[in-house]
Design a protein around this motif. Structure first.
Motif, short mmCIF file in Angstrom:
data_model
loop_
_atom_site.label_atom_id
_atom_site.label_comp_id
_atom_site.label_asym_id
_atom_site.label_seq_id
_atom_site.Cartn_x
_atom_site.Cartn_y
_atom_site.Cartn_z
N UNK A 55 0.83 -1.21 0.00
CA UNK A 55 0.00 0.00 0.00
C UNK A 55 0.87 1.26 0.00
N UNK A 56 2.07 1.15 0.56
CA UNK A 56 2.93 2.32 0.68
C UNK A 56 3.56 2.70 -0.66
N UNK A 57 3.93 1.72 -1.46
CA UNK A 57 4.68 2.04 -2.69
C UNK A 57 3.92 1.83 -3.99
N UNK A 58 2.86 1.02 -3.98
CA UNK A 58 2.20 0.69 -5.25
C UNK A 58 1.12 1.70 -5.61
N UNK A 59 1.00 1.99 -6.90
CA UNK A 59 -0.14 2.73 -7.41
C UNK A 59 -0.30 2.41 -8.89
N UNK A 60 -1.19 3.15 -9.56
CA UNK A 60 -1.55 2.79 -10.94
C UNK A 60 -0.40 3.02 -11.92
N UNK A 61 0.69 3.66 -11.46
CA UNK A 61 1.83 3.86 -12.35
C UNK A 61 2.84 2.71 -12.24
N UNK A 62 2.55 1.72 -11.40
CA UNK A 62 3.52 0.65 -11.18
C UNK A 62 2.93 -0.70 -11.60
N UNK A 83 -2.67 -0.87 -8.81
CA UNK A 83 -1.47 -1.40 -9.45
C UNK A 83 -1.84 -2.35 -10.59
N UNK A 84 -0.99 -2.33 -11.65
CA UNK A 84 -1.28 -3.16 -12.82
C UNK A 84 -0.54 -4.49 -12.73
N UNK A 85 -1.24 -5.60 -12.96
CA UNK A 85 -0.57 -6.90 -12.93
C UNK A 85 0.41 -7.02 -14.09
N UNK A 86 1.50 -7.75 -13.86
CA UNK A 86 2.49 -7.97 -14.91
C UNK A 86 3.11 -9.34 -14.70
#
Lengths: 202, 295
Positions: A55-62, A83-86
């Protein structure tokens, strides 16, 4: 999708205090920090401390992957952070269960010489950090942030996973790891650290 | 127990001014900077209420790390009363409500322009440096694409030639502030325009040093216990500024970095500590009236 939203997580102040602990841990590899207990309910098997790191580092740009693949875990982070799955080869952040042998680790992204910062960040779930139970892996770290040597034992980390992580390190290329245990103890192992380990006989 | 939910947003802004997405990006980049000591990590560097080139890099790093229980100190050339320090402190206090101090030892975060405090800093503190030009190779190569390649290959030969030519021409290396230094035996950094006097403080320190360049959009770091070696030759060694035979007119110290000012009898030179907080402390110890910080 069974994942639930976590309105109790404070995106301003919970992230700030977790980030400062991560920054301190990464600047001083081998130093153990205790993550705050959060009032959240992650899906089965995922501990709330590791969820807090996400929650601290992930967002929709990662981008993000879970090893071994777990749809509940992935959906939980996608819903709460965007966050986007990859794939594990491409993901910037990877959450993995340290106790299960995961051959995919040998293929995670370690960046390029022009952009070494593109190397992945791994959140590694383990059973316990500190202590010397049989079956533990005793790590000896040296390098930036460490005065001489730092020694710490980790329980629930498969030695082959550790070997795979080390095989990805070719400084300045490499991956940066945060180990988190069931009690919220966190240990960081950046690519700048040189690592030796031995198994505590069982 | 700190009740985080009870803390109000300050001044109508989000805590520490920046929105959470921006902070998160800076945090991700800062972590990579710490993991690769001395490597310049690119970041977005959005607009702030202070113009680029006036400390916005340091300011963004501070805004991304600061929390409600931090104690902040901001200095400009060693002085808590400098105009840049005052404005940055005001913005941070208005948007966070944190306590501030002039005392180096009492601060948990120190943001600085062009000095490292004279008093030794501890492992509980973070020093954030404002950086105008993050690229040490700018002396010898104008293209950022090219310098990036040079860093990736650890090709610093042109920098060595530059230093050598300096010596041939002037008899010594003429770079004063911004002295190029090798971090962790891998990356060359510009340690920001700190005087040579401060460069040895980066080497094997207790403190985490974070460098933010807002206009140039780069973040880099020197973690504690990391080697930082100023470039030098076997026969021409790196040396710091020489203040032998001089003492501060305010506190009498003869082992601090000093500013040279004109104002003595007959227009002569005077020397005064650049670090105003330490200068005031020494005066207070000697029983003299404590004056407000300022030069």
């Amino acid at each position: 999708m069974n994942a639930c939203l976590e309105p109790a997580f404070d995106k301003v102040f919970d992230t700030q205090r977790i980030y400062r602990l991560m920054l301190d841990a990464l600047a001083r590899p081998g130093k153990l920090r205790t993550l705050p207990g959060l009032d959240i309910c992650p899906p089965n098997g995922l501990n709330r401390y590791a969820a807090g790191l996400g929650f601290t580092l992930l967002d929709s740009e990662t981008t993000f992957a879970v090893l071994p693949e777990d749809d509940d875990w992935r959906d939980y982070f996608s819903l709460n952070t965007g966050v986007k799955p990859a794939t594990p080869e491409a993901a910037e952040f990877i959450l993995l269960r340290g106790g299960e042998y995961l051959p995919e680790i040998a293929r995670v992204n370690r960046g390029t010489l022009l952009s070494p910062e593109e190397g992945s960040t791994l959140f590694v779930l383990v059973d316990a950090i500190g202590g010397t139970q049989p079956g533990a892996v005793k790590l000896t770290l040296a390098g930036p942030g460490i005065k001489e040597l730092a020694q710490v034992a980790v329980v629930g980390l498969h030695p082959l996973n550790l070997a795979a992580i080390c095989s990805r390190q070719e400084y300045p290329l490499g991956v940066d790891c945060f180990f988190v245990d069931a009690e919220g103890i966190m240990l960081a192992m950046p690519r700048s650290a040189t690592v030796q380990w031995e198994e505590v006989p069982g | 127990m700190l009740n985080l939910k009870a803390i109000e947003r300050k001044g109508g802004y989000n805590f520490a001014f920046l929105d959470e997405n921006t902070k998160r990006e800076i945090r991700r980049k800062t972590l990579k900077a710490v993991a690769i000591p001395g490597y310049q990590v690119p970041f977005a560097s959005p607009e702030l209420p202070i113009a680029r080139g006036w400390g916005t890099g340091g300011l963004q790093v501070t805004m991304s790390i600061i929390g409600p229980d931090d104690t902040l100190k901001v200095i400009d050339q060693g002085c808590d009363g400098g105009v840049n320090a005052v404005n940055i402190r005001k913005l941070l206090v208005k948007t966070t409500g944190v306590g501030t101090t002039f005392d180096t030892a009492a601060a948990s975060i120190i943001q600085t322009r062009h000095r490292i405090p004279e008093e030794p800093m501890s492992g509980r503190q973070i020093l954030v440096l404002q950086v105008p030009i993050p690229e040490p190779l700018r002396f010898v190569e104008a293209s950022m694409a090219k310098t990036r390649e040079m860093h990736s290959e650890m090709d610093y030969s042109r920098m060595w030639v530059f230093l050598y030519e300096n010596i041939v021409k002037w008899g010594e290396i003429t770079i004063g502030a911004r002295y190029p230094s090798l971090v962790n035996k891998r990356y060359l950094i510009d340690p920001s325009p700190i005087p040579r006097w401060d460069v040895p403080k980066l080497h094997m320190a207790e403190t985490l040093y974070l460098f933010g360049a807002g206009r140039e959009k780069r973040i880099y770091a020197v973690p504690p216990h990391t080697s930082v070696e100023p470039l030098e030759f076997e026969d021409i060694r790196f040396r710091v500024e020489d203040f032998s035979g001089k003492a501060c007119v305010r506190c009498g110290s003869d082992h601090t970095y000093m500013n040279e000012i004109y104002g003595g009898p007959g227009g002569g030179k005077l020397y005064v500590c650049s670090d105003s907080s330490r200068c005031d402390k020494l005066r207070a110890q000697r029983g003299e009236a404590k004056t407000h910080a300022g030069k």
